[in-house]
Design an enzyme around this catalytic site. Structure first.
Site, PDB file in Angstrom:
ATOM      1  N   SER A 139       0.861  -1.190   0.000  1.00 45.03           N
ATOM      2  CA  SER A 139       0.000   0.000   0.000  1.00 45.03           C
ATOM      3  C   SER A 139       0.891   1.231   0.000  1.00 45.03           C
ATOM      4  CB  SER A 139      -0.855  -0.012   1.274  1.00 45.03           C
ATOM      5  OG  SER A 139      -1.500   1.229   1.461  1.00 45.03           O
ATOM      6  N   TYR A 152      -2.491  -1.489  10.361  1.00 47.72           N
ATOM      7  CA  TYR A 152      -2.418  -1.611   8.900  1.00 47.72           C
ATOM      8  C   TYR A 152      -1.071  -1.092   8.401  1.00 47.72           C
ATOM      9  CZ  TYR A 152      -4.067  -1.161   4.033  1.00 47.72           C
ATOM     10  OH  TYR A 152      -4.227  -1.270   2.673  1.00 47.72           O
TER      11      TYR A 152
HETATM   12  P1  NAD Z   1     -11.515  -6.202  -0.282  1.00 44.07           P
HETATM   13  O1  NAD Z   1     -12.129  -6.168   1.071  1.00 44.07           O
HETATM   14  O2  NAD Z   1     -12.348  -5.975  -1.475  1.00 44.07           O
HETATM   15  O3  NAD Z   1     -10.732  -7.532  -0.488  1.00 44.07           O
HETATM   16  C1  NAD Z   1     -10.041  -8.160   0.536  1.00 44.07           C
HETATM   17  C2  NAD Z   1      -9.971  -9.611   0.187  1.00 44.07           C
HETATM   18  O4  NAD Z   1      -9.303 -10.305   1.253  1.00 44.07           O
HETATM   19  C3  NAD Z   1     -11.354 -10.232   0.039  1.00 44.07           C
HETATM   20  O5  NAD Z   1     -11.352 -11.164  -1.013  1.00 44.07           O
HETATM   21  C4  NAD Z   1     -11.538 -10.937   1.376  1.00 44.07           C
HETATM   22  O6  NAD Z   1     -12.426 -12.029   1.280  1.00 44.07           O
HETATM   23  C5  NAD Z   1     -10.117 -11.382   1.634  1.00 44.07           C
HETATM   24  N1  NAD Z   1      -9.878 -11.723   3.013  1.00 44.07           N
HETATM   25  C6  NAD Z   1     -10.123 -10.998   4.125  1.00 44.07           C
HETATM   26  N2  NAD Z   1      -9.814 -11.720   5.229  1.00 44.07           N
HETATM   27  C7  NAD Z   1      -9.347 -12.904   4.787  1.00 44.07           C
HETATM   28  C8  NAD Z   1      -8.883 -14.070   5.426  1.00 44.07           C
HETATM   29  N3  NAD Z   1      -8.840 -14.159   6.762  1.00 44.07           N
HETATM   30  N4  NAD Z   1      -8.513 -15.113   4.665  1.00 44.07           N
HETATM   31  C9  NAD Z   1      -8.574 -15.057   3.315  1.00 44.07           C
HETATM   32  N5  NAD Z   1      -9.005 -13.973   2.658  1.00 44.07           N
HETATM   33  C10 NAD Z   1      -9.386 -12.928   3.389  1.00 44.07           C
HETATM   34  O7  NAD Z   1     -10.306  -5.135  -0.236  1.00 44.07           O
HETATM   35  P2  NAD Z   1      -9.297  -4.605  -1.346  1.00 44.07           P
HETATM   36  O8  NAD Z   1      -9.362  -3.138  -1.290  1.00 44.07           O
HETATM   37  O9  NAD Z   1      -9.468  -5.310  -2.629  1.00 44.07           O
HETATM   38  O10 NAD Z   1      -7.909  -4.991  -0.670  1.00 44.07           O
HETATM   39  C11 NAD Z   1      -7.069  -5.983  -1.184  1.00 44.07           C
HETATM   40  C12 NAD Z   1      -5.645  -5.694  -0.746  1.00 44.07           C
HETATM   41  O11 NAD Z   1      -5.210  -4.454  -1.318  1.00 44.07           O
HETATM   42  C13 NAD Z   1      -5.466  -5.577   0.765  1.00 44.07           C
HETATM   43  O12 NAD Z   1      -4.253  -6.163   1.162  1.00 44.07           O
HETATM   44  C14 NAD Z   1      -5.397  -4.070   0.952  1.00 44.07           C
HETATM   45  O13 NAD Z   1      -4.697  -3.717   2.107  1.00 44.07           O
HETATM   46  C15 NAD Z   1      -4.678  -3.647  -0.302  1.00 44.07           C
HETATM   47  N6  NAD Z   1      -4.847  -2.237  -0.641  1.00 44.07           N
HETATM   48  C16 NAD Z   1      -6.068  -1.742  -0.961  1.00 44.07           C
HETATM   49  C17 NAD Z   1      -6.176  -0.405  -1.289  1.00 44.07           C
HETATM   50  C18 NAD Z   1      -7.483   0.194  -1.669  1.00 44.07           C
HETATM   51  O14 NAD Z   1      -7.561   1.420  -1.797  1.00 44.07           O
HETATM   52  N7  NAD Z   1      -8.527  -0.590  -1.897  1.00 44.07           N
HETATM   53  C19 NAD Z   1      -5.068   0.425  -1.292  1.00 44.07           C
HETATM   54  C20 NAD Z   1      -3.839  -0.115  -0.953  1.00 44.07           C
HETATM   55  C21 NAD Z   1      -3.737  -1.448  -0.647  1.00 44.07           C
END
Ligand code: NAD
Length: 257
Positions: A139, A152
């Site tokens: 991130s 986080y």
């Molecule tokens: P999201 O909530 O849409 O997806 C998260 C995914 O992780 C989902 O598929 C969920 O089912 C899965 N998950 C959660 N707990 C779990 C567990 N215990 N076991 C297995 N799977 C699990 O969120 P997202 O925004 O797509 O985030 C995905 C990644 O990207 C994360 O690591 C997040 O920190 C990172 N990220 C997101 C953003 C953003 O702006 N959306 C920015 C930077 C980084």
């Protein structure tokens, strides 16, 4: 560019960025293994439809990324892992002195320790075949901080450090390990932060999006899951064979500020 013949495991890929990355890897020809902690018919149906759409093998394997043994079992049950995308992640927002211990532990387990376990399980196979790609979804918060997100930010900085260490341990072996650092991407995880942010900052939805969430993203535009997926595909390409132990920001200029 083709990733045909390669098998990719994408953790936390039944929604958001993970699903976007899985789709782009499948579009590039990789067989994909989707994952989350649920085991619903729609999880399996999602994999099946990706398989049909892109003409690749696609399946869904349930494994809870908060549990180290299940992380390792995911890799074992996939049978092969040429590309590992550590994406599963959760968020919680609170001042450090009020941060619930169970939330701290869950965030560290899912956002950081899972990548240690899956990588440890996947590396022997990658070393054997002389080719491997580990792409960690960190991130902008793996490089910078914001208030109220201690767990986080600690976890994401940890992911960047883990990526560098694995890169050094695998250098010259046909294996690379890097971290993608997205800024804000509009996914369910970000959507779920909006009510908390509205409360903390006492603002309405539109104001919190413009003034708080995209305040540090000079483009004032969310990144897309396709852009994150495209970056992952690039890191898996031969053009990226010497890119290892580094971060690629996809953040609309956030970390240039
Ligand atoms: P999201 O909530 O849409 O997806 C998260 C995914 O992780 C989902 O598929 C969920 O089912 C899965 N998950 C959660 N707990 C779990 C567990 N215990 N076991 C297995 N799977 C699990 O969120 P997202 O925004 O797509 O985030 C995905 C990644 O990207 C994360 O690591 C997040 O920190 C990172 N990220 C997101 C953003 C953003 O702006 N959306 C920015 C930077 C980084």
């Amino acid at each position: 560019m083709t990733l045909s013949g390669k098998t990719a495991i994408i953790t936390g890929s039944n929604s958001g960025i993970g699903l976007g990355v899985a789709r782009e890897l499948a579009r590039a020809g990789a067989a994909v293994v989707l994952n989350s902690f649920t085991d619903r018919p729609e999880d399996h149906a999602m994999a099946e439809s990706i398989g049909k759409e892109f003409g690749v093998k696609a399946r869904y394997i349930k494994a809870d990324m908060s549990n180290g043994e299940e992380c390792r079992a995911l890799v074992a049950n996939a049978g092969r892992c040429d590309i590992l995308v550590n994406n599963a992640g959760i968020q919680f927002v609170a001042p450090v002195e009020e941060f619930p211990v169970e939330k701290w532990n869950a965030i560290l387990a899912i956002n950081l320790s899972s990548a240690f376990h899956t990588s440890a399980a996947a590396l022997p196979g990658m070393r054997k075949s002389g080719w491997g790609r580990i792409v960690n979804i960190a991130s902008a918060h793996g490089l910078t901080a914001s208030p109220f997100k201690s767990a986080y930010i600690a976890a994401k900085h940890g992911v960047v450090g883990l990526s560098k260490t694995i890169a050094l341990e695998t250098a010259g072996k046909g294996i690379t390990c890097n971290a993608i650092c997205p800024g804000y991407v509009l996914t369910p995880l970000v959507e779920a932060q909006i009510p908390d942010q509205m409360k903390v900052h006492n603002m309405d939805r539109e104001t919190v999006i413009r003034e708080v969430m995209l305040d540090r993203q000079p483009s004032r535009q969310f990144a897309t899951v396709e852009e994150i997926g495209g970056t992952a595909v690039f890191l898996c390409s031969e053009a990226a064979a010497q890119i290892t132990g580094t971060t690629i920001s996809v953040d609309g200029g956030w970390t240039a500020l």
